[in-house]
Enzyme design. Structure first.
Site, PDB file in Angstrom:
ATOM      1  N   TYR A 175      -2.582  -0.538  10.238  1.00 51.96           N
ATOM      2  CA  TYR A 175      -2.521  -0.967   8.841  1.00 51.96           C
ATOM      3  C   TYR A 175      -1.181  -0.595   8.208  1.00 51.96           C
ATOM      4  O   TYR A 175      -0.532  -1.427   7.556  1.00 51.96           O
ATOM      5  CB  TYR A 175      -3.668  -0.316   8.071  1.00 51.96           C
ATOM      6  N   SER A 220       0.849  -1.190   0.000  1.00 53.26           N
ATOM      7  CA  SER A 220       0.000   0.000   0.000  1.00 53.26           C
ATOM      8  C   SER A 220       0.880   1.234   0.000  1.00 53.26           C
ATOM      9  O   SER A 220       2.048   1.186   0.410  1.00 53.26           O
ATOM     10  CB  SER A 220      -0.899   0.004   1.242  1.00 53.26           C
TER      11      SER A 220
END
Length: 404
Positions: free
Chosen positions: A248, A235
């Site tokens: 995350y 990501s």
């Protein structure tokens, strides 16, 4: 020297400069035409075209033109243009025949779309899902060809990983596994890092990092046998700090570094490794409203009284709809990610890092190359997608300061 002689000398110098300028322009025109043709033909994205390289060429041209003799300057400039042209990536894809790829997290979202896309290209797809009888698995069976196989696989379950490896090994009948795409992931809950329970940090690490590492370790003998590809869907949050994504982002940062180290470790085996760092796309990584409400209640219940008092209920309530606001501002077109993953899997010379999506290249560049206050300013503008409400204690502090 007479005035006439001075004028003749100046005129001769001007002619020489004009000739040199015309030569530089001619070389530049030939180079730009050739480079543009290669970029368009190979569908190279602007970040892969290396804008910095073009700027460097401009600087080289200016230095050569003004500081060096015409012959030496032109030689250096031409060699620089040739070097840049050679560095432009070529879209040379391998045939898909007999290529077997395992994709994790195919129940929905990106993994689901990728399984369909690779199946259409003729790849032998092993689509792993959390529920073989679920809606996503049934849709893949209905739409895709008989080449695609549904594999039961929870990446946090060591027994399921072993069983999946045994099943895939049997179906390959002695052949190697060409690719693994680590797509399975969870985002957890979006809130200030202090508010997130440790259990959520562990969940993100278990799925996003440890799961990928465990699957890789188990399947690597098959991957090494095929001299294949290891692809990690990380990501943008994996290499730049994004507010309220502590759990995350930490797990994706771990995955990104794991991918970088594995690239070095697996070079000797002929295995190529790539990391894909998408920006915001509409996938099911954003949980349902019911689950989010439940998580919100659990987080509130887990907070110490003094922490809950400092933040205040008004501030804590703002996170309820934050996931949906992020989902609404994300792109619904997964094509950029699918294209990059396919390139990483099938290109003869894949890149190590891919950055599909809006801001996915700009924000990391900003973070790496500018002072932190510049990045913080833009990050505040880009990621501030809900009301700018301060925690309760900070509001009280501001009120006191204003009154005083």
């Amino acid at each position: 020297m007479s005035p006439t002689g001075d004028w003749d000398f100046a005129w001769d110098m001007a002619l020489v400069q004009c000739e040199s300028l015309l030569l530089y322009c001619a070389v530049s025109a030939v180079f730009m035409g050739s480079a543009l043709h290669k970029l368009i033909r190979n569908k190279v994205k602007i970040e892969h075209a290396c804008v910095c390289g073009l700027l460097s060429l401009l600087i080289v041209a200016l230095v050569c033109f003004y500081l060096l003799s015409r012959s030496i300057g032109l030689t250096i400039f031409i060699l620089s243009c040739i070097t840049y042209y050679i560095s432009i990536p070529v879209r040379d894809l391998l045939p898909t025949k007999d290529k077997a790829v395992l994709i994790t997290g195919c129940d929905s979202g990106l993994g689901h779309a990728l399984a369909k896309h690779l199946d259409e290209l003729g790849v032998l797809v092993f689509a792993s899902v959390l529920d073989k009888k679920g809606q996503g698995a049934e849709e893949l069976r209905r739409i895709c060809s008989s080449r695609l196989s549904i594999i039961q696989l929870d990446v946090t379950d060591s027994e399921q990983i072993k069983a999946a490896c045994s099943e895939i090994k049997g179906r390959l009948q002695g052949e190697g596994l060409w690719g693994i795409v680590h797509n399975a992931g969870v985002i957890g809950y979006i809130a200030d890092g202090e508010l997130l329970p440790i259990s959520l940090y562990k969940q993100c690490m278990d799925v996003n990092f440890f799961g990928a590492a465990h699957v890789t370790k188990t399947f690597l003998p098959l991957l090494r046998k095929a001299k294949g590809r290891l692809i990690c869907i990380s990501s943008m949050a994996g290499h730049v700090p994004i507010p309220r994504l502590a759990a995350y982002a930490a797990s994706k940062a771990a995955l990104t570094m794991y991918c970088a180290v594995m690239r070095q470790d697996l070079i000797k085996w002929g295995v190529k490794v790539a990391a894909v760092h998408p920006s915001g796309f509409k996938t099911n990584i954003y949980d349902s409203h019911e689950n989010l409400s439940s998580q919100n209640r659990n987080i509130l219940d887990s907070l110490m009284p003094d922490v809950k008092e400092d933040y205040g209920e008004e501030y804590l309530e703002t996170f309820k709809d934050l996931h949906h606001e992020m989902f609404a501002t994300s792109s619904s077109d997964l094509t950029p990610v699918l294209e990059d993953v396919c390139h990483a899997l099938l290109a003869r010379n894949p890149h190590f890092s891919y950055t599909p999506g809006r801001f996915a290249h700009f924000i990391p560049c900003l973070f790496r190359n500018f002072p932190l206050w510049v990045y913080d300013h833009f990050a505040k503008k880009i990621f501030q997608i809900h009301r700018n409400i301060l925690p309760r204690s900070l509001q009280l502090s501001q009120t006191k300061n204003w009154r005083s």
